[in-house]
Design an enzyme around this catalytic site. Structure first.
Site, PDB file in Angstrom:
ATOM      1  N   ILE A 117       2.427  14.151 -30.966  1.00  8.27           N
ATOM      2  CA  ILE A 117       3.913  13.476 -31.150  1.00  8.27           C
ATOM      3  C   ILE A 117       4.420  13.092 -29.777  1.00  8.27           C
ATOM      4  O   ILE A 117       4.370  13.900 -28.687  1.00  8.27           O
ATOM      5  CB  ILE A 117       4.918  14.342 -31.944  1.00  8.27           C
ATOM      6  N   HIS A 122       3.264  19.775 -29.099  1.00  6.96           N
ATOM      7  CA  HIS A 122       2.392  18.679 -28.796  1.00  6.96           C
ATOM      8  C   HIS A 122       1.626  18.149 -29.586  1.00  6.96           C
ATOM      9  O   HIS A 122       1.003  17.114 -29.273  1.00  6.96           O
ATOM     10  CB  HIS A 122       1.323  19.494 -27.610  1.00  6.96           C
ATOM     11  N   GLU A 123       1.853  18.666 -30.786  1.00 13.50           N
ATOM     12  CA  GLU A 123       0.910  18.057 -31.990  1.00 13.50           C
ATOM     13  C   GLU A 123       1.756  17.523 -32.910  1.00 13.50           C
ATOM     14  O   GLU A 123       2.324  16.417 -32.755  1.00 13.50           O
ATOM     15  CB  GLU A 123      -0.070  19.102 -32.500  1.00 13.50           C
ATOM     16  N   LEU A 124       2.021  17.930 -34.175  1.00  9.23           N
ATOM     17  CA  LEU A 124       3.098  17.379 -35.150  1.00  9.23           C
ATOM     18  C   LEU A 124       4.492  17.886 -34.964  1.00  9.23           C
ATOM     19  O   LEU A 124       5.298  17.265 -35.499  1.00  9.23           O
ATOM     20  CB  LEU A 124       2.447  17.970 -36.577  1.00  9.23           C
TER      21      LEU A 124
END
Lengths: 336, 694
Positions: free
Chosen positions: A100, A142-144
């Site tokens: 994201i 750092h991801e969803l």
């Protein structure tokens, strides 16, 4: 009081007893076996992937939908499938994945294919199961960059999801069921029928002589000591750099390079990682937790250097790479 | 609902709830759960054993991959969690706690084992790799060196190292460690000897692998020793033992609850039975009360019955010319028997025995009515037939309940012993003559009284001699039955009476009653009534001469009557003045009767009786003409008789003036006129008695 008044009272009591017994009955949760394993000659250290794994189709379909749904991220920009692209070997083929707001992941994204056969999830093995693993990307900034409350609310707003969850689960939408659906879908991402599996099943023509030679070298040079079993890896931890210090040679050591040490804090777990599966290795570059090896040849060379302490001849590397290329299986009967 | 009922219901509800609780408690040990749980416990041990076997296989190279180890360890982990979650609920809190402690201990051992297993997998991979690669690399280096080196000692050293390491690995001889380390160190020091022939890194790699073997053999063996160490198995066994212990306890507890459940069930049943019994008792008391009320009613009937009876004997202590005694033994349920006796005048005693149909209060009331009617009628009417006819009309009118009474009515003239009787459907009485012979008075004068209106009853006259006794009774006597259904009957009664030596009514009646009751036993079916009258006669019997005449209803007969009377009068010491005045009265009376009593000019008979009694003369005139009381109703004045007859003018008033007593009675179809003329000077004499017919 007339005597027959006692009759309904007695019946009521019986009903109450029945209800009590019903409510206090012990849950009979019968777990379906994950996969019925075929029995093969145990002398081969590698086992073929079963051709069929029985799974709940409704849940698989629901999980597939969730897997591709960007609403699982905070700003509806990223889905699981964005990094685990099923079209590109279940990974994004990037050194680092973009989460994201363009954030970079700390390690290379492993393929989602055959992840169900891994004994732990993540490079450092911090998740015991696929279900546990999902918590990682959902919450990772750092991801969803989301959380279960947010995901649950978004899904509950969708009548489609409400209906789908109602169909698959008694208790509708909740984090456990979302995890279960996605994990069930991920278990359906197995890739049977690789040429090497055909060879294991007795078709000696399935491999070329060079590939067989590659397999022989693979065994001779001890690769097979870690990369064994059904997933050709994925069932033990091992130190990266048994015969040399990879990280000193590479430089720029990060926290992620500490590997399992980050989980256990034990000295002997320093630079210890889950041995990755070599299935579909040919289609899932780059390699290693840091994604430093972009080609299979590089990966084989580095492995030989740091795990075996041998500099392989290019011809040997070539043979082993040829062998590794036979490990590419099929998903939905199409090669990856 | 009464408070006690509420209590009962509350108690029953409470006990039922208690039973439900006990039932649930007694069934708490669920065998499916137990089976599942013990299966898991056994499975735990099984998988552990399999894992241990697989570890040994991996060590010995019989198993070339780790998948089974992963499967087993995952299953152990899952099982231990499952077991922790599924400790059967019937294990009590203490047991749960104990089990959890054991499980904690087990989980700790398991976690340690799984940690060691991971290290084993890694280390074993490294060791096996080195063991495989070291001979290969060592041979490569040695061959390369042998070809190029003049001095072969380092090569031999390398070969020795190779051999010793393999031996070391195979035999696991710890004592070789130092020796091997020395070899490796010496090779490291002498690696310059290889310098010309072999690339340095290759030799370094070989020695590094040798170091690895030397380092990892004891490590792997140590890990295996730890992995196979007994604690986990022991703790698994302890878990199993602990569970079995608590399971046994749960079973015992459930058994205890079951026992209490059974006992409580029995208690509840007993309580319900008790309530049922007390309810029955309640009903019984209601029934008893009703029965009591009914008995009271019967007592009322009994009281009515008894109050109507003359119960005091001797009834007429001043009378020594007869003796009377009566008893009535009522049956358990009041019957309708009654008796009665009383004087109609100083000479006539009336007595009656009757039996009203039915029982209870209605019968008693009917009896009372009957008795009252008899008494009231008899006060002015001395003819039993007339009395019975009258009361039959009275009783049968508006007799909706169709009750009736059998009646025996007798009027006894104490002067003569003459007894006039009417039997209305009653049992025939007996007469025990003074000589001991028994006679049945089997006259019947009509059916029961009160059934058919308008009936005319007849009567008969019976002459009692001195010492004769007449016995009246009801059917309670003759129909008394013994145990086998035999009736007492008339024959037994006759015999009993004949056998009786006593002569007075009281002992005779008592004796007869004992006989009957002895025959009947305890169960008296009907009232037993007996009435005995013994005729003794008057000691100082006065002159009693009778003249009886019958004349046709013709005026010419009057002279004959007067002549006959004059002749009788002289013979009976009747003073002349009396005779002449009677003659005048006779003339007037007969004229009246013959002229007006027979409107249709029928030929009828007029009966005349002249009686010479102690104190005077009694004349009775009986005609069968139309009912007519000459003393109350003046003769019709339209007749021609009054103008034609001289004496007619004197009229009935003359008769009343000249006579001392006059009376009129209407019998069924007779007019009875009785006139009495007292004679001042009376010398009683005994005369033969002549029977007469009315």
């Amino acid at each position: 009081m007339k005597w027959w008044y006692m009759l309904p009272v007695l019946l009521l009591c019986l009903l109450a007893i029945g209800l009590w017994q019903y409510l206090h009955r012990t849950e009979q949760s019968v777990k379906e076996p994950l996969a019925t394993r075929e029995a093969y000659t145990p002398q081969e250290p590698i086992q073929p992937i079963p051709l069929q794994v029985a799974l709940n189709d409704t849940k698989v379909k629901l999980g597939e939908k969730l897997f591709h749904d960007r609403r699982l991220s905070h700003d509806n920009s990223v889905s699981c499938a964005d990094c685990h692209n099923l079209e590109t070997g279940g990974t994004d083929r990037r050194r680092r994945s973009i989460g994201i707001n363009g954030a970079e992941s700390s390690v290379n994204t492993p393929t989602v294919f055959n992840s169900g056969f891994n004994f732990r999830q993540f490079w450092d093995g911090r998740a015991e199961t696929l279900e546990d693993q999902i918590d990682g990307p959902i919450n990772s900034p750092h991801e969803l960059a989301s959380n279960w409350q947010e995901v649950g609310a978004k899904l509950s707003a969708s009548p489609d999801y409400v209906a789908a969850f109602e169909a698959a689960y008694q208790d509708g939408i909740n984090p456990d069921n979302i995890r279960d659906a996605i994990a069930t879908f991920e278990r359906s991402l197995y890739t049977p029928n690789a040429r090497f599996d055909q060879f294991l099943r007795g078709d000696s023509e399935a491999l070329s002589e060079a590939e067989k030679a590659g397999y022989h070298l693979f065994k001779t040079y001890g690769c097979i000591r870690c990369h064994q079993g059904i997933n050709i890896g994925g069932n033990l931890f091992q130190t990266f750099g048994v015969m040399g210090n990879y990280f000193t040679d590479r430089g720029n050591m990060t926290k992620a390079d500490l590997g399992r040490f980050n989980v256990t804090g034990e000295e002997h777990d320093r630079h210890v990682f889950k041995v990755p599966s070599l299935r579909n290795a040919a289609v899932t570059p780059p390699y290693f937790h840091d994604g430093s090896a972009t080609r299979l040849e590089d990966a084989v060379t580095i492995m030989a250097t740091y795990q075996l302490g041998r500099k392989l001849d290019p011809s040997e590397v070539d043979l082993i790479v040829q062998f590794l290329q036979t490990l590419t299986g099929t998903y939905k009967e199409k090669p990856l | 609902m009464s408070a006690s009922r509420l209590w009962q219901s509350a108690v029953i509800l409470g006990v039922v709830l208690l039973l439900a609780f006990l039932f649930v408690k007694s069934r708490v040990v669920d065998f499916a759960t137990h089976e599942r749980f013990t299966r898991n416990l056994r499975r735990l041990q099984e998988v552990d054993t399999t894992l241990n076997q697989d570890i040994l296989k991996v060590r010995d190279g019989l198993l070339a991959y780790y998948d089974t180890l992963v499967t087993a360890s995952n299953e152990l982990d899952r099982l231990s969690h499952d077991i922790r979650r599924s400790i059967p609920p019937f294990i009590d809190a203490r047991g749960q706690q104990h089990m959890r402690q054991r499980l904690d201990a087990y989980a700790e051992a398991l976690a340690s084992k799984l940690r060691n297993l991971e290290r084993f997998k890694s280390d074993n991979a490294i060791l096996k790799n080195s063991l495989q690669y070291f001979p290969l690399a060592a041979t490569e280096v040695a061959e390369a060196a042998r070809d190029r080196l003049l001095e072969q000692e380092p090569v031999a050293e390398l070969n020795h190292l190779l051999r010793d390491l393999l031996v070391y690995n195979l035999l696991v001889r710890e004592d070789l460690t130092r020796h091997l380390q020395t070899r490796i160190d010496s090779l490291l020091q002498n690696r310059d000897a290889f310098a010309s022939a072999v690339e340095r890194p290759k030799l370094d790699a070989v020695l590094a692998h040798a170091q690895k073997i030397l380092k990892y053999v004891p490590r792997v063996n140590g890990l295996i020793a730890e992995l196979l160490a007994p604690p986990l198995t022991q703790r698994g066994d302890a878990l199993y033992t602990a569970y079995n212990h608590h399971y046994e306890r749960a079973l015992q507890t459930a058994e205890a609850y079951r026992l209490v459940f059974y006992l409580s069930s029995v208690a509840l049943l007993v309580y319900i039975a008790y309530i049922g019994m007390s309810r029955l008792t309640d009903t019984l008391s209601i029934v008893t009360a009703a029965k009591h009320r009914m008995e009271e009613e019967l007592n009322v009937a009994h009281d009515i019955q008894m109050s109507m009876l003359p119960l005091i004997f001797p009834a007429f202590p001043e009378h020594d010319d007869f003796d009377i005694f009566a008893t009535l033994s009522p049956a358990r349920e009041v019957g309708g028997d009654f008796y009665d006796f009383y004087f109609l005048n100083e000479n006539l005693i009336c007595f009656a025995v009757g039996d009203v149909s039915g029982k209870g209060v209605p019968s008693a009331l009917f009896m009372a009515v009957t008795k009252t009617l008899i008494k009231s009628r008899a006060s002015s009417d001395f003819s039993p037939a007339s009395i019975v006819t009258h009361i039959n009309d009275e009783l049968s009118r508006d007799n909706d309940s169709c009750m009736f009474v059998t009646l025996y009515l007798a009027i006894l003239d104490l002067r003569s012993g003459e007894m006039v009787v009417t039997n209305a459907g009653h049992n025939p009485p007996l007469v025990k003559r003074s000589g001991g012979t028994i006679e049945w008075l089997r006259h019947k004068h009509g059916p029961v009284v009160g059934a058919i209106p308008g009936l005319a009853y007849g009567q008969d006259s019976v002459r009692l001699e001195r010492g004769d006794m007449v016995l009246l009774y009801t059917d309670g006597v003759t129909e008394a039955a013994d145990g086998s259904g035999n009736r007492f009957g008339e024959d037994r009664l006759e015999k009993a009476l004949a056998d009786e030596e006593e002569v007075s009514p009281e002992p005779v009646v008592h004796a007869l009653r004992s006989v009957v009751q002895g025959f009947e036993g305890d169960e008296q079916e009907d009232d037993i009534t007996m009435l005995g009258v013994r005729y003794i006669g008057r000691r100082s019997q006065g002159v009693n001469v009778e003249l009886v005449m019958s004349i046709p209803n013709e005026l010419g007969e009057i002279t004959k009557v007067i002549n006959a009377f004059k002749a009788w009068g002289e013979k009976g010491d009747v003073p002349k003045s009396v005779v002449s005045s009677i003659c005048v009265v006779l003339d007037e009376l007969l004229n009246n009767i013959i002229s007006y009593a027979y409107g249709d000019e029928q030929h009828k008979t007029i009966e005349l009786t002249f009686e010479r009694i102690d104190a005077g003369v009694v004349i009775t005139v009986i005609d069968e003409g139309v009912p007519f009381n000459p003393f109350t109703t003046p003769p019709p004045d339209t007749t021609t008789g009054i103008e034609q007859r001289d004496l007619g003018g004197l009229g009935i008033h003359l008769v009343k003036e000249m006579m001392d007593e006059v009376s009129y009675q209407r019998r069924v179809h007779q007019n009875v006129v009785k006139i009495t003329k007292w004679i001042a000077d009376d010398t009683p004499t005994l005369h033969d008695q002549t029977q007469r017919r009315i």
